[in-house]
Motif scaffolding. Sequence first.
Motif, PDB file in Angstrom:
ATOM      1  N   GLU A  30       0.871  -1.170   0.000  1.00  0.00           N
ATOM      2  CA  GLU A  30       0.000   0.000   0.000  1.00  0.00           C
ATOM      3  C   GLU A  30       0.909   1.222   0.000  1.00  0.00           C
ATOM      4  OE1 GLU A  30      -3.220   1.635   3.106  1.00  0.00           O
ATOM      5  OE2 GLU A  30      -2.655  -0.461   3.319  1.00  0.00           O
ATOM      6  N   SER A  31       0.794   2.030  -1.023  1.00  0.00           N
ATOM      7  CA  SER A  31       1.699   3.167  -1.177  1.00  0.00           C
ATOM      8  C   SER A  31       1.749   4.041   0.085  1.00  0.00           C
ATOM      9  CB  SER A  31       1.265   4.000  -2.381  1.00  0.00           C
ATOM     10  OG  SER A  31       2.044   5.145  -2.475  1.00  0.00           O
ATOM     11  N   ALA A  32       0.565   4.365   0.627  1.00  0.00           N
ATOM     12  CA  ALA A  32       0.532   5.284   1.770  1.00  0.00           C
ATOM     13  C   ALA A  32       1.295   4.711   2.960  1.00  0.00           C
ATOM     14  CB  ALA A  32      -0.914   5.565   2.169  1.00  0.00           C
ATOM     15  N   ARG A  33       1.235   3.390   3.107  1.00  0.00           N
ATOM     16  CA  ARG A  33       1.930   2.755   4.229  1.00  0.00           C
ATOM     17  C   ARG A  33       3.446   2.860   4.025  1.00  0.00           C
ATOM     18  NH1 ARG A  33      -0.230  -0.730   8.194  1.00  0.00           N
ATOM     19  NH2 ARG A  33      -2.276  -0.682   7.218  1.00  0.00           N
ATOM     20  N   ILE A  34       3.883   2.725   2.778  1.00  0.00           N
ATOM     21  CA  ILE A  34       5.317   2.852   2.495  1.00  0.00           C
ATOM     22  C   ILE A  34       5.770   4.286   2.772  1.00  0.00           C
ATOM     23  CG2 ILE A  34       7.101   2.647   0.720  1.00  0.00           C
ATOM     24  CD1 ILE A  34       5.149   0.689  -0.739  1.00  0.00           C
ATOM     25  N   VAL A  35       4.953   5.245   2.304  1.00  0.00           N
ATOM     26  CA  VAL A  35       5.287   6.657   2.525  1.00  0.00           C
ATOM     27  C   VAL A  35       5.363   6.943   4.017  1.00  0.00           C
ATOM     28  CG1 VAL A  35       4.505   9.042   2.211  1.00  0.00           C
ATOM     29  CG2 VAL A  35       4.266   7.396   0.339  1.00  0.00           C
ATOM     30  N   ALA A  36       4.347   6.496   4.750  1.00  0.00           N
ATOM     31  CA  ALA A  36       4.311   6.756   6.190  1.00  0.00           C
ATOM     32  C   ALA A  36       5.495   6.081   6.875  1.00  0.00           C
ATOM     33  CB  ALA A  36       2.990   6.266   6.776  1.00  0.00           C
ATOM     34  N   ALA A  37       5.809   4.836   6.464  1.00  0.00           N
ATOM     35  CA  ALA A  37       6.933   4.115   7.088  1.00  0.00           C
ATOM     36  C   ALA A  37       8.246   4.848   6.812  1.00  0.00           C
ATOM     37  CB  ALA A  37       6.992   2.683   6.561  1.00  0.00           C
ATOM     38  N   PHE A  38       8.405   5.321   5.583  1.00  0.00           N
ATOM     39  CA  PHE A  38       9.635   6.049   5.238  1.00  0.00           C
ATOM     40  C   PHE A  38       9.736   7.351   6.027  1.00  0.00           C
ATOM     41  CE2 PHE A  38      11.205   9.585   2.544  1.00  0.00           C
ATOM     42  CZ  PHE A  38      12.554   9.339   2.689  1.00  0.00           C
ATOM     43  N   ARG A  39       8.649   8.102   6.042  1.00  0.00           N
ATOM     44  CA  ARG A  39       8.694   9.388   6.738  1.00  0.00           C
ATOM     45  C   ARG A  39       8.899   9.201   8.235  1.00  0.00           C
ATOM     46  NH1 ARG A  39       6.753  13.955   3.991  1.00  0.00           N
ATOM     47  NH2 ARG A  39       6.114  14.854   5.967  1.00  0.00           N
ATOM     48  N   ASN A  40       8.454   8.059   8.737  1.00  0.00           N
ATOM     49  CA  ASN A  40       8.528   7.795  10.172  1.00  0.00           C
ATOM     50  C   ASN A  40       9.846   7.126  10.559  1.00  0.00           C
ATOM     51  OD1 ASN A  40       7.260   8.087  12.646  1.00  0.00           O
ATOM     52  ND2 ASN A  40       6.398   6.029  12.618  1.00  0.00           N
ATOM     53  N   SER A  41      10.668   6.766   9.556  1.00  0.00           N
ATOM     54  CA  SER A  41      11.888   6.010   9.853  1.00  0.00           C
ATOM     55  C   SER A  41      13.091   6.933  10.030  1.00  0.00           C
ATOM     56  CB  SER A  41      12.169   5.042   8.694  1.00  0.00           C
ATOM     57  OG  SER A  41      13.471   4.527   8.817  1.00  0.00           O
ATOM     58  N   PRO A  42      13.936   6.651  11.012  1.00  0.00           N
ATOM     59  CA  PRO A  42      15.170   7.437  11.141  1.00  0.00           C
ATOM     60  C   PRO A  42      16.217   7.011  10.103  1.00  0.00           C
ATOM     61  CG  PRO A  42      15.061   5.793  12.872  1.00  0.00           C
ATOM     62  CD  PRO A  42      13.803   5.646  12.069  1.00  0.00           C
ATOM     63  N   LEU A  43      16.017   5.855   9.450  1.00  0.00           N
ATOM     64  CA  LEU A  43      17.005   5.325   8.505  1.00  0.00           C
ATOM     65  C   LEU A  43      16.659   5.754   7.089  1.00  0.00           C
ATOM     66  CD1 LEU A  43      17.113   1.727  10.012  1.00  0.00           C
ATOM     67  CD2 LEU A  43      18.716   3.594  10.448  1.00  0.00           C
ATOM     68  N   LYS A  44      16.769   7.060   6.830  1.00  0.00           N
ATOM     69  CA  LYS A  44      16.325   7.582   5.537  1.00  0.00           C
ATOM     70  C   LYS A  44      17.179   7.064   4.370  1.00  0.00           C
ATOM     71  CE  LYS A  44      12.994  10.547   6.806  1.00  0.00           C
ATOM     72  NZ  LYS A  44      12.452   9.877   7.985  1.00  0.00           N
ATOM     73  N   GLY A  45      18.394   6.678   4.660  1.00  0.00           N
ATOM     74  CA  GLY A  45      19.287   6.268   3.581  1.00  0.00           C
ATOM     75  C   GLY A  45      19.140   4.791   3.214  1.00  0.00           C
ATOM     76  N   ASN A  46      18.376   4.051   3.985  1.00  0.00           N
ATOM     77  CA  ASN A  46      18.214   2.625   3.695  1.00  0.00           C
ATOM     78  C   ASN A  46      16.946   2.422   2.881  1.00  0.00           C
ATOM     79  OD1 ASN A  46      17.841  -0.092   3.611  1.00  0.00           O
ATOM     80  ND2 ASN A  46      17.696  -0.385   5.824  1.00  0.00           N
ATOM     81  N   TRP A  47      17.158   2.249   1.572  1.00  0.00           N
ATOM     82  CA  TRP A  47      16.015   2.222   0.669  1.00  0.00           C
ATOM     83  C   TRP A  47      15.237   0.910   0.721  1.00  0.00           C
ATOM     84  CZ3 TRP A  47      19.610   4.481  -3.625  1.00  0.00           C
ATOM     85  CH2 TRP A  47      19.857   5.832  -3.327  1.00  0.00           C
ATOM     86  N   MET A  48      15.758  -0.095   1.376  1.00  0.00           N
ATOM     87  CA  MET A  48      15.005  -1.339   1.522  1.00  0.00           C
ATOM     88  C   MET A  48      14.168  -1.337   2.812  1.00  0.00           C
ATOM     89  SD  MET A  48      15.350  -3.162  -1.163  1.00  0.00           S
ATOM     90  CE  MET A  48      14.670  -4.748  -0.652  1.00  0.00           C
ATOM     91  N   ALA A  49      14.454  -0.367   3.711  1.00  0.00           N
ATOM     92  CA  ALA A  49      13.782  -0.381   5.018  1.00  0.00           C
ATOM     93  C   ALA A  49      12.257  -0.450   4.929  1.00  0.00           C
ATOM     94  CB  ALA A  49      14.223   0.832   5.853  1.00  0.00           C
ATOM     95  N   PRO A  50      11.630   0.307   3.997  1.00  0.00           N
ATOM     96  CA  PRO A  50      10.162   0.223   3.964  1.00  0.00           C
ATOM     97  C   PRO A  50       9.636  -1.033   3.263  1.00  0.00           C
ATOM     98  CG  PRO A  50      10.977   2.293   3.008  1.00  0.00           C
ATOM     99  CD  PRO A  50      12.130   1.362   3.104  1.00  0.00           C
ATOM    100  N   TYR A  51      10.542  -1.903   2.814  1.00  0.00           N
ATOM    101  CA  TYR A  51      10.117  -3.094   2.062  1.00  0.00           C
ATOM    102  C   TYR A  51      10.631  -4.371   2.711  1.00  0.00           C
ATOM    103  CZ  TYR A  51       9.424   0.626  -1.327  1.00  0.00           C
ATOM    104  OH  TYR A  51       9.020   1.786  -1.933  1.00  0.00           O
ATOM    105  N   PRO A  52      10.167  -4.672   3.910  1.00  0.00           N
ATOM    106  CA  PRO A  52      10.641  -5.895   4.554  1.00  0.00           C
ATOM    107  C   PRO A  52      10.206  -7.114   3.734  1.00  0.00           C
ATOM    108  CG  PRO A  52       8.763  -4.976   5.728  1.00  0.00           C
ATOM    109  CD  PRO A  52       9.151  -3.976   4.697  1.00  0.00           C
ATOM    110  N   PRO A  53      11.061  -8.119   3.602  1.00  0.00           N
ATOM    111  CA  PRO A  53      10.676  -9.282   2.799  1.00  0.00           C
ATOM    112  C   PRO A  53       9.585 -10.093   3.489  1.00  0.00           C
ATOM    113  CG  PRO A  53      12.822  -9.612   3.819  1.00  0.00           C
ATOM    114  CD  PRO A  53      12.400  -8.222   4.163  1.00  0.00           C
TER     115      PRO A  53
END
Lengths: 466, 547
Positions: B42-65
């Motif tokens: 869900e796009s909004a969940r990815i956006v929210a997870a990214f904005r809420n994450s301190p690890l902005k440079g880790n591009w896999m962080a919002p996509y857990p396997p």
Amino acid sequence: MNAPIRCIPLLALIGLLVATPASAADNTDAALLQRGQYLATAGDCVACHTAPGGKPYAGGLTVPTPIGNIIATNITPSTTAGIGHYTEQQFRDTLRRGIRADGRRLYPAMPYTSYAQLTDDDVHALYAYFMHGVAPVDSKPAPTRLPFPFNIRLSMAAWNLLFLDSKPFTPDPAKGAAWNRGAYLVRGLAHCSTCHTPRNLLMAEQSSRELAGGMVGSWSAPNITSDANSGIGGWSEQDLVDYLRLGHARGRAQAAGPMAEAVEHSLQHLEPADLQAIATYLKTVPAQHDPADTRPVDNWGVAFDGIADQRGTALPDDGEQWSGAQLYDAHCASCHQASGEGSFDGGLPPLFHNTATGRADTANLVLVILDGIRWQTGDSGVRMPGFAHALSDHQVANLANYLTLHYGNPAARITATQVANLRAGGAPSHLVALARLAMVVVVVLILAIIVLWRRRKRRRTSSGRA
Amino acid sequence: MPAQLSADIVVIGSGIVGALAARRLAQQGASVLILEAGPRLESARIVAAFRNSPLKGNWMAPYPPSPWAPHPIYVPKDNGYLKQAGPYPYPAEYIRAVGGTTWHWAAQAWRLVPNDVRIKSLYGVGVDWPLTYEELDPWYQEAEEILGVAGADNTGSPRQHPFPMEPVAEPWSMRRFRERLAPAYPVVANTVARNSRGYDGRPACVGNNSCQPICPVNAQYLGINAVEAAEAAGAKLVPNAVVYRIEHDAKGRIAALHYYAPDKSEHRVTGKTFILAANGIESPKLLLLSASSKYPNGLANSSGMVGRHLMDHPSTSLTFYADEELWLGRGPQSPSSINTLRDGAFRSQHAPYRLDFTNISQVYGVTNDLIKEGVYGAEFEKQLRWRAARQVNVKNVLEVLPNPDNRIALSAEKDAMGIPKPEAHYAIDDYTRRAAEVSKADFARIAELMGGTGLRYSAEGQFANNQHITGTMSMGNDPASSVVDAFGRTHDHENLFVCSTGVMPTAATMNSTLTAVALALRTAEHILPAKQARAATAHAGREADLA
């Protein structure tokens, strides 16, 4: 194929223009067509008479009204499907009196009560344009079928007696040229009152409440009188011109829904002098105040960051449990920014000091969240995504309440039920039932009058005998 | 057990390439079924997870396997999914989910340059493609119009028709590079699937500078847009369907697919035509997994080339401080590059390359550097401001030649579903290393022209992976040395096609997505020609009859 035949009127005219040496007459003809086209744009005929993706002026758009769906007709010069066979007199009667060439009455979804103000000259130019400047399209949209009693078009004759002022516009010599031009456009051709003036039970505009705010489908067309709180009293003329030309006035409002369409198809194409004239006139429209507006509707709220203290809090798995701030973070903050301040140049508008969040009536706010804003200007477009597919009724209500609470009128509350209604196309109208009831009342009244009259007559006869 | 699924066309993989092939086929009236191993996101969940994450440079962080369809993760530590056999690591990143890896791409939508498809004939290296640039051109155009590609004309890739859109607005930093590097290096706008104006219902870029890991406004085209378009055209999608075997009949035609649902229940899907579009690593893995007594080396592998010729675009880079404030981070992450070194006679000696400037905000990286250096207090703020305003980076994007020793094989290790993990065998040869060496002179010259100080070259012999997984199922005319033909049809199985960056016989110097999409559209046309063309033919026939 009859395509070449269809083009003959236009070709003939062009041929005429090309064949004869340059003369005043040619210039007049070309100028006349051009003026007709401009007037048709100012009148936004295309708004109703062109279906999405359809050919210009070929009709087919369904216009929802409280009495049922009205299907816009083909007004191209096709002689079989359009208005190609109309004489100028018939065209004039249609525009100004709501009477078609076949003598039948139009419904006032066609704003002939406004077009009644048109001058003969302008009608003439419009006639020339629609006969010679528009490509004929030989397909007829489905006919309008309204429920009883509105399917009796003759009923509109009585309606017109009550509500149609068929006098063309007469300038007020006490006002300047700009004011008079503005009044002519606002009341007449641009037919602002069609949406912005509230209607009575019989769907007629309440002339005593000119531009005090009306409904267009589920959208509310706001009060645009000179009232400082409810209307545009606090706007400068430049604000108004900006809004009409650009679709937004910085720090005040932006066009959405049907108004965005009006800007897209009509207002942005008007000459600066005409926009200025409209602004001049609007600033003088008598104020209509709504006591619910305790301050100017574009003067609520401040920058506020409700997201920062959400950081580090895990998002609930169930999106229905997300707070307003979390929904805002996910869906809105990337453009409108964490504090709702928008972009530095106003291209992405701030959410405070914005009529979208400042009105007590939240229908438009909800509809914008659901449907977004999409319209095209010359070289760019305005495109806010809609969230109807991404957000539930509960989420939309939750988000909209976050917006009004922090950025807008905090008294404006939205429930999920209201959102569901708006999503479904608005609350159903009771007008058909009311009209039927009114007809029963009228019939009963008439019967009563007849009975009374007969009794009186009998009495009179008997007294005469006496 | 649910009803057995069946369709005219069954597509394995719902990334941008498979989904656009599916869309085109569905539009032609075929029944199309897409099987996707991963879940719907869900796009909004990815956006929210990214904005809420301190690890902005880790591009896999919002996509857990997902447990049933794992993908490689390296931060904070390697999850061990993509095994490394060496000698050089191939730490590819990709996303197994509906929409695939373009959830987080930089939307680089480049064409090849014409000579890229003839490097064997022209320069005596690599292989020639079985088609010409001119044959690809209309398919590039179709792809560009679907994706909404904006670009500049002077990148070395000729075209017959204009880009759908003018380039995205040039950020200040890129303008200064362009002005200061001219005329030595022409800096031009990148060719990107990113809106410079409203296009196809999606808005223009508003410069969030988070293209990776997620474009929050969908100004860049994403695989999910392709999936939604395919579904709108009538294609059906089954998420969480982990295909583990492709089944063939006695004649070698593909008969069915077998997949596991997350509960490991087994399902069989039949179809007439099958398209393998599960990316350049998972696709060859599946072909190898589907070995049978008739095909002991795996399907489509009579050449033994499945999984081989693995390529990427390795990069070395230079980081330095410019002598003026450039403030990277406004606008898209990768807006501009230098394209004059993508082709030339030197290709007989060393790899060609593009030179690419990052426009990723430096605030996060500089903050980490300063913390590591032990800077704090007022000095921290001063240093952060100074460095974040001036720090820039230029990298090369190097071609790698196809080498059969570089390959994806099956690991002895298995994932949670009991499916063997993929294993990368990889090395970077001298052809590529020589180019890295040559490009150092470009780096130095660029730094000089920008008044650069504090020059930091990437570590000697260290190459960054660019996640452009190419090769592994190369196309060619010769069934003995290639896996698929010029239309993506496997040489060994008449009704099995491959749509993937994996079919590219060479990697050239540009991100591989647009080429894979163009090839996939061409494959779709080959499977089922577009109605327009067929209708025109039919119409012409009728008129001829009447005459």
